[in-house]
Structure formats: C-alpha cells, structure tokens
Design a protein around this motif. Sequence first.
Motif, PDB file in Angstrom:
ATOM      1  N   THR A 199      -5.367   1.915  13.612  1.00 48.47           N
ATOM      2  CA  THR A 199      -5.263   3.253  13.003  1.00 48.47           C
ATOM      3  C   THR A 199      -4.886   3.109  11.636  1.00 48.47           C
ATOM      4  O   THR A 199      -5.746   3.921  10.879  1.00 48.47           O
ATOM      5  CB  THR A 199      -4.019   3.996  13.827  1.00 48.47           C
ATOM      6  OG1 THR A 199      -4.327   3.918  15.254  1.00 48.47           O
ATOM      7  CG2 THR A 199      -3.877   5.150  13.227  1.00 48.47           C
ATOM      8  N   CYS A 200      -4.174   2.200  11.123  1.00 46.28           N
ATOM      9  CA  CYS A 200      -3.739   2.278   9.658  1.00 46.28           C
ATOM     10  C   CYS A 200      -5.016   1.754   8.990  1.00 46.28           C
ATOM     11  O   CYS A 200      -5.483   2.404   7.968  1.00 46.28           O
ATOM     12  CB  CYS A 200      -2.812   1.277   9.694  1.00 46.28           C
ATOM     13  SG  CYS A 200      -2.092   0.811   7.933  1.00 46.28           S
ATOM     14  N   CYS A 228       0.752  -1.115   0.018  1.00 46.99           N
ATOM     15  CA  CYS A 228       0.056  -0.219  -0.010  1.00 46.99           C
ATOM     16  C   CYS A 228       0.845   1.303  -0.055  1.00 46.99           C
ATOM     17  O   CYS A 228       0.626   2.135  -0.951  1.00 46.99           O
ATOM     18  CB  CYS A 228      -1.000   0.005   1.294  1.00 46.99           C
ATOM     19  SG  CYS A 228      -2.054   1.303   1.286  1.00 46.99           S
ATOM     20  N   HIS A 229       1.710   1.378   0.908  1.00 49.63           N
ATOM     21  CA  HIS A 229       2.807   2.341   0.955  1.00 49.63           C
ATOM     22  C   HIS A 229       3.399   2.670  -0.412  1.00 49.63           C
ATOM     23  O   HIS A 229       3.324   3.840  -0.910  1.00 49.63           O
ATOM     24  CB  HIS A 229       3.999   2.029   2.009  1.00 49.63           C
ATOM     25  CG  HIS A 229       5.118   3.028   2.005  1.00 49.63           C
ATOM     26  ND1 HIS A 229       6.067   3.103   1.228  1.00 49.63           N
ATOM     27  CD2 HIS A 229       5.129   4.163   2.708  1.00 49.63           C
ATOM     28  CE1 HIS A 229       7.003   3.982   1.413  1.00 49.63           C
ATOM     29  NE2 HIS A 229       6.511   4.706   2.378  1.00 49.63           N
ATOM     30  N   ARG A 251       2.142   7.687   5.748  1.00 51.24           N
ATOM     31  CA  ARG A 251       2.926   7.582   6.875  1.00 51.24           C
ATOM     32  C   ARG A 251       2.295   6.468   7.928  1.00 51.24           C
ATOM     33  O   ARG A 251       3.227   5.730   8.495  1.00 51.24           O
ATOM     34  CB  ARG A 251       2.623   8.960   7.700  1.00 51.24           C
ATOM     35  CG  ARG A 251       3.581   9.885   6.973  1.00 51.24           C
ATOM     36  CD  ARG A 251       3.209  11.191   7.962  1.00 51.24           C
ATOM     37  NE  ARG A 251       3.589  12.483   7.109  1.00 51.24           N
ATOM     38  CZ  ARG A 251       2.670  13.311   6.591  1.00 51.24           C
ATOM     39  NH1 ARG A 251       1.620  12.919   6.778  1.00 51.24           N
ATOM     40  NH2 ARG A 251       3.473  14.205   5.913  1.00 51.24           N
ATOM     41  N   LEU A 252       1.184   6.156   7.811  1.00 49.31           N
ATOM     42  CA  LEU A 252       0.454   5.008   8.830  1.00 49.31           C
ATOM     43  C   LEU A 252       0.989   3.670   8.092  1.00 49.31           C
ATOM     44  O   LEU A 252       1.241   2.834   9.171  1.00 49.31           O
ATOM     45  CB  LEU A 252      -1.234   5.208   8.911  1.00 49.31           C
ATOM     46  CG  LEU A 252      -1.349   6.353   9.756  1.00 49.31           C
ATOM     47  CD1 LEU A 252      -2.774   6.577   9.810  1.00 49.31           C
ATOM     48  CD2 LEU A 252      -1.015   6.127  11.367  1.00 49.31           C
ATOM     49  N   ILE A 285       6.087  -1.191  13.437  1.00 51.48           N
ATOM     50  CA  ILE A 285       5.469  -1.747  14.703  1.00 51.48           C
ATOM     51  C   ILE A 285       5.275  -3.210  14.552  1.00 51.48           C
ATOM     52  O   ILE A 285       5.801  -4.020  15.230  1.00 51.48           O
ATOM     53  CB  ILE A 285       4.227  -1.043  15.205  1.00 51.48           C
ATOM     54  CG1 ILE A 285       4.709   0.366  15.720  1.00 51.48           C
ATOM     55  CG2 ILE A 285       3.640  -1.798  16.341  1.00 51.48           C
ATOM     56  CD1 ILE A 285       3.615   1.347  15.828  1.00 51.48           C
ATOM     57  N   CYS A 286       4.693  -3.635  13.389  1.00 52.18           N
ATOM     58  CA  CYS A 286       4.398  -5.463  13.453  1.00 52.18           C
ATOM     59  C   CYS A 286       5.848  -5.986  13.010  1.00 52.18           C
ATOM     60  O   CYS A 286       6.082  -6.916  13.626  1.00 52.18           O
ATOM     61  CB  CYS A 286       3.490  -5.490  12.033  1.00 52.18           C
ATOM     62  SG  CYS A 286       2.098  -4.859  11.948  1.00 52.18           S
ATOM     63  N   THR A 287       6.869  -5.093  12.431  1.00 53.40           N
ATOM     64  CA  THR A 287       8.225  -6.009  12.318  1.00 53.40           C
ATOM     65  C   THR A 287       8.789  -5.954  13.516  1.00 53.40           C
ATOM     66  O   THR A 287       9.534  -7.100  13.672  1.00 53.40           O
ATOM     67  CB  THR A 287       9.178  -5.116  11.100  1.00 53.40           C
ATOM     68  OG1 THR A 287       8.327  -4.908   9.849  1.00 53.40           O
ATOM     69  CG2 THR A 287      10.308  -5.711  10.936  1.00 53.40           C
ATOM     70  N   MET A 288       8.632  -4.991  14.383  1.00 51.42           N
ATOM     71  CA  MET A 288       9.281  -5.028  15.813  1.00 51.42           C
ATOM     72  C   MET A 288       8.367  -6.419  16.829  1.00 51.42           C
ATOM     73  O   MET A 288       9.139  -6.727  17.513  1.00 51.42           O
ATOM     74  CB  MET A 288       8.942  -3.692  16.525  1.00 51.42           C
ATOM     75  CG  MET A 288       9.431  -3.626  17.835  1.00 51.42           C
ATOM     76  SD  MET A 288       8.816  -2.436  18.858  1.00 51.42           S
ATOM     77  CE  MET A 288       7.139  -2.907  18.939  1.00 51.42           C
ATOM     78  N   THR A 289       7.244  -6.650  16.293  1.00 52.47           N
ATOM     79  CA  THR A 289       6.629  -7.531  17.173  1.00 52.47           C
ATOM     80  C   THR A 289       7.108  -9.027  16.986  1.00 52.47           C
ATOM     81  O   THR A 289       7.022  -9.514  17.827  1.00 52.47           O
ATOM     82  CB  THR A 289       5.016  -7.398  16.898  1.00 52.47           C
ATOM     83  OG1 THR A 289       4.684  -5.914  16.978  1.00 52.47           O
ATOM     84  CG2 THR A 289       4.053  -8.263  17.711  1.00 52.47           C
TER      85      THR A 289
END
Length: 120
Positions: free
Chosen positions: A76-77, A22-23, A40-41, A48-52
């Motif tokens: 939010t996204c 999408c980005h 941005r989102l 955040i997902c990659t960090m998870t």
Amino acid sequence: MEQKLNELIQKISMCIIACNNCHDACLEEEDVKSMADCIRLDKDCVNICTMTLPMLYKNSRLIRETLMLCRNACITCKLECKKFPMDHCQQCYQACKDCATVCDDFITSYYPEDCGCGSN
C-alpha cells in the motif's frame, strides 16, 4: 532458514528507515496537503514493520499473519510513494517493494498455506 530470516530482518529495517525518511521529507515539501496520504502511509508502514521485528525474534505463532500485514502495508505504501517523483518517495517505493517481496518469499517458503503471495 537463518539466511532468509536475516535478509527479511534487513529488508524490514531498511523499509523502516526509508519510510521514516520519506515521512520527514514529505513534511518539508511545498505542497504538504497533496502528500497527506503518503505521510500517513509512511507512518503506518513504519508502525507495522516495527511491530513485525520482535515477532520474528521471538518466533511468534502469529508470524505468518504478522508478515502478511507487513507485506500488505508495504504494498500500500509503495503504491502511494510511486505517485511522486521526489527522491525520498522513490527510495521509499523501492524499500517497500523489496520488503514486500522478501515477506512474500519468507511466507511462501515457511508458511505457505493459502497466503495469496506473489502478487505484489
């Protein structure tokens, strides 16, 4: 737990892919400025997902908090992507919705204390 963990990892991975797609597609749209928040989102959600994922693999003591952050980023996204009719935004919307739902399910099943889940 292993089956739910595998489903969670799969949904987070699919969300990362959809948000990256999408980005990139948003950057190719004619009116990029109108999609600035979506762009941005998308990237925030990917980060955040990659960090998870590694937090899940190592069974971190902070996994509940990390999953709640992941869930909130996805919500939010998805709300931003829902505003746009393009296929890439609708695919991202669905992937984020699925990811948030699975995060909710995992949190309520294994880390239920006052999570505020079930409201995505």
